[in-house]
Design a protein around this motif. Structure first.
Motif, PDB file in Angstrom:
ATOM      1  N   ILE A   1       0.878  -1.165   0.000  1.00 20.89           N
ATOM      2  CA  ILE A   1       0.000   0.000   0.000  1.00 20.89           C
ATOM      3  C   ILE A   1       0.912   1.210   0.000  1.00 20.89           C
ATOM      4  N   VAL A   2       0.761   2.067  -0.993  1.00 15.19           N
ATOM      5  CA  VAL A   2       1.619   3.247  -1.022  1.00 15.19           C
ATOM      6  C   VAL A   2       0.776   4.493  -0.820  1.00 15.19           C
ATOM      7  N   ALA A   3       1.431   5.490  -0.287  1.00 13.74           N
ATOM      8  CA  ALA A   3       0.711   6.737  -0.032  1.00 13.74           C
ATOM      9  C   ALA A   3       0.856   7.657  -1.230  1.00 13.74           C
ATOM     10  N   GLY A   4      -0.189   8.357  -1.525  1.00 11.85           N
ATOM     11  CA  GLY A   4      -0.173   9.326  -2.617  1.00 11.85           C
ATOM     12  C   GLY A   4      -1.370  10.223  -2.434  1.00 11.85           C
ATOM     13  N   LYS A   5      -1.614  11.070  -3.426  1.00  9.10           N
ATOM     14  CA  LYS A   5      -2.689  12.029  -3.203  1.00  9.10           C
ATOM     15  C   LYS A   5      -4.071  11.367  -3.169  1.00  9.10           C
ATOM     16  N   HIS A   6      -4.154  10.102  -3.668  1.00  6.03           N
ATOM     17  CA  HIS A   6      -5.448   9.409  -3.629  1.00  6.03           C
ATOM     18  C   HIS A   6      -5.653   8.645  -2.331  1.00  6.03           C
ATOM     19  N   THR A   7      -4.619   8.570  -1.526  1.00  3.53           N
ATOM     20  CA  THR A   7      -4.717   7.724  -0.328  1.00  3.53           C
ATOM     21  C   THR A   7      -5.542   8.399   0.762  1.00  3.53           C
ATOM     22  N   GLY A   8      -6.463   7.648   1.263  1.00  3.26           N
ATOM     23  CA  GLY A   8      -7.323   8.188   2.317  1.00  3.26           C
ATOM     24  C   GLY A   8      -6.660   8.047   3.684  1.00  3.26           C
ATOM     25  N   ARG A   9      -7.306   8.655   4.674  1.00  2.00           N
ATOM     26  CA  ARG A   9      -6.728   8.632   6.022  1.00  2.00           C
ATOM     27  C   ARG A   9      -6.658   7.236   6.622  1.00  2.00           C
ATOM     28  N   HIS A  10      -7.695   6.446   6.305  1.00  3.64           N
ATOM     29  CA  HIS A  10      -7.739   5.063   6.797  1.00  3.64           C
ATOM     30  C   HIS A  10      -6.465   4.312   6.453  1.00  3.64           C
ATOM     31  N   ALA A  11      -6.112   4.458   5.156  1.00  3.24           N
ATOM     32  CA  ALA A  11      -4.952   3.725   4.655  1.00  3.24           C
ATOM     33  C   ALA A  11      -3.682   4.249   5.294  1.00  3.24           C
ATOM     34  N   ILE A  12      -3.580   5.569   5.404  1.00  6.54           N
ATOM     35  CA  ILE A  12      -2.363   6.139   5.996  1.00  6.54           C
ATOM     36  C   ILE A  12      -2.245   5.682   7.444  1.00  6.54           C
TER      37      ILE A  12
END
Ligand code: KIV
Ligand code: ZN
Length: 515
Positions: free
Chosen positions: A339-350
């Motif tokens: 799972i990578v962080a980017g501008k589409h990543t929501g808070r849940h994922a982060i």
């Protein structure tokens, strides 16, 4: 949906209800004929040394292919030597070599000590008129003589009428039946310039199956991007064997890709092969490295993004149930989910990613971290695990020293010396020095760091990518690495005007995350 059990691996597929199609009766088992070392080596710009060919052959054997087409011995002494070496390796796979129906070429194959020959001659009018300058009867006669000669010498014979799919069908059947009479054990039908579609492939193979009595094999080229689909269509029509190349290498746009065909056969048709699928990713990596042909991140099954998730909605789903956005489990092909962080990543994922890293931000901190990730995303920057960790640490003001710091790096390279690097690292404040040599300055620097770090942590470098952000000799280099320590892996990036320093930065960043 369904479970799979494949060579001891358990996993799940999350597919459509329409799988298999009504009335489709593919063979239960399909043979995998791998031509990475022959048609794959005909990829423009690709050439292997004998050692590299042997290395790939061993890997293909570990993967479980049924036949390895090791080369075309008449091409060069090195090619013949490679085929002979591979034949002498005692591999489980059968080793095959290519020849035209010419005594001298068949003798070269025999001299390589293989027991399996692939004989080909073109049969389409366009090849006969413009390339071979032969009449149909001459081609037929030469094909039969070649097969007879090979059989007299005890070889298993697979025969290919080159450009079969553009050959007049009655003549094609005549040639195939004549070589079978002469003893051919299998007929391979090449779509040499990739002109068929899945529907025409199906009809073509049905037609040929009704006429030819030996097992049929499919050899699809990818000129219209249909090689995998056409290969599957051939199997639907009853082909018992498929020709494939790792990473879809091959002439022009390549051949059908091993990884796509094998996984589709297993997942979509429940057709067995002997492939130990957990080695697919490792095999693809080795071939990328040795061929110098790197796949785009979006490549199916083995591309970097095949099991990577960034978008907020997708990651949210994946975290709840992987089947929401993955049709098969990554372990099946020797990969893990990322799972990578980017501008589409929501808070849940982060939040989930940070928890994995041992960080538990409160809701204000999480909002700030997430905003920073989006800000960087808007600037076009990818946020690696190491970047995310650094951002979070900053925002959460987590105190923690980096365990490994670079004190000094000295690299010597040039046309008269072996590239050598000496590195001084501060590990937990203690000075450790190591040196290494390599193929170039980056390789030498990485080897020097590895030497120092191996003394206290078992960290391996699994992937290494470099790109120039701007053109020109003063370009900024961005390096991305994937490091592993036991079960854990992290990606990290380094950006620097100096390619060696960008590499070192990326590696040290990732190491600090792992440590
Ligand atoms: O594509 C082709 O026709 C081939 C033959 C040599 C079988 O690779
Ligand atoms: Zn081919």
């Amino acid at each position: 949906m369904g479970n799979f059990r494949c060579m001891g691996l358990e996993g799940r597929f999350y597919l459509s209800n329409y799988i298999g199609g009504q009335g489709v009766r593919p063979p239960e088992r399909v043979y995998i004929f791998d031509t990475t070392l022959r048609d794959g080596e005909q990829t423009p710009g690709v050439a292997y040394t004998v050692e590299e060919k042997v290395m790939i052959a061993r890997q293909l054997d570990k993967l479980g292919v049924d036949v390895i087409e090791a080369g075309f011995p008449i091409t060069s002494p090195g090619e013949a030597e490679a085929v002979k070496r591979i034949a002498g390796e005692g591999l489980e796979a059968r080793i095959c070599a290519l020849a035209r129906p010419i005594k001298g070429e068949i003798d070269r194959v025999l001299a390589c000590d293989v027991d399996y020959i692939h004989i080909f001659i073109a049969t389409s009018d366009i090849h006969l008129e413009h390339k071979l300058k032969m009449k149909r009867e001459e081609v037929l006669g030469q094909a039969v003589e070649g097969v007879e000669y090979a059989k007299e010498h005890g070889l298993y014979v697979e025969f290919s009428p080159e450009d079969a799919t553009r050959t007049e069908i009655q003549f094609l059947k005549e040639v195939c039946n004549a070589v079978c009479e002469a003893g051919a054990d299998k007929i391979n039908l090449p779509d040499t310039v990739g002109v068929l579609t899945p529907r025409t492939t199906y009809e073509f193979f049905r037609e040929m199956k009704s006429s030819v009595k030996v097992p049929l094999s499919a050899h699809a080229h990818n000129d219209f991007g249909l090689a995998t689909a056409n290969t599957l269509a051939a199997v639907e029509a009853g082909a018992e064997q498929v020709h494939v190349c790792v990473n879809g290498l091959g002439e022009r746009a390549g051949n059908a890709s091993l990884e796509q065909v094998v996984i589709a056969l297993l997942a979509q048709y429940n057709v067995k092969t002997r492939i130990r699928t957990q080695w697919i990713s490792e095999t693809s990596d080795l071939v990328q490295r040795l061929s110098g042909v790197y796949l785009p991140p979006t490549a199916p099954i083995v591309g970097d993004n095949a099991f990577t998730h960034e978008s907020g909605i997708h990651v949210h789903g994946i975290l709840r149930h992987p089947g929401t956005y993955e049709p098969l489990t990554p372990e099946l092909v020797g990969r893990s989910r990322r799972i990578v962080a980017g501008k589409h990543t929501g808070r849940h994922a982060i939040e989930a990613m940070l928890r994995e890293m041992g960080l538990n931000p409160n809701s204000d901190q999480l909002r700030a971290i997430s905003e920073e990730v989006k800000r960087l995303g808007d600037m076009g920057k990818k946020v690696s695990d190491a970047d995310l960790y650094a951002i979070a640490r900053n925002i959460m003001e987590v105190k923690g020293e980096e365990r490994v710091k670079l004190k000094q790096l000295l690299v010597v390279t040039g046309n008269t010396v072996t590239p050598t690097a000496t590195v001084t690292l501060l590990v937990d404040g203690k000075e450790l020095i190591g040196s290494g040599i390599g193929n170039g300055p980056i390789d030498a620097a990485v080897n020097a760091i590895r030497k120092v770090v191996n003394g206290f942590a078992d960290i391996s470098l699994e992937r290494f990518f470099m790109k120039a952000i701007t053109g020109g000799t003063d370009a900024i280099a961005e390096v991305m690495v994937l490091l592993r320590r036991g079960e854990r892996s992290v990606t990290s990036t380094g950006v620097n005007g100096d390619t060696v320093m960008a590499s070192v930065e990326a590696i040290l960043k990732g190491m600090n995350r792992l440590l």
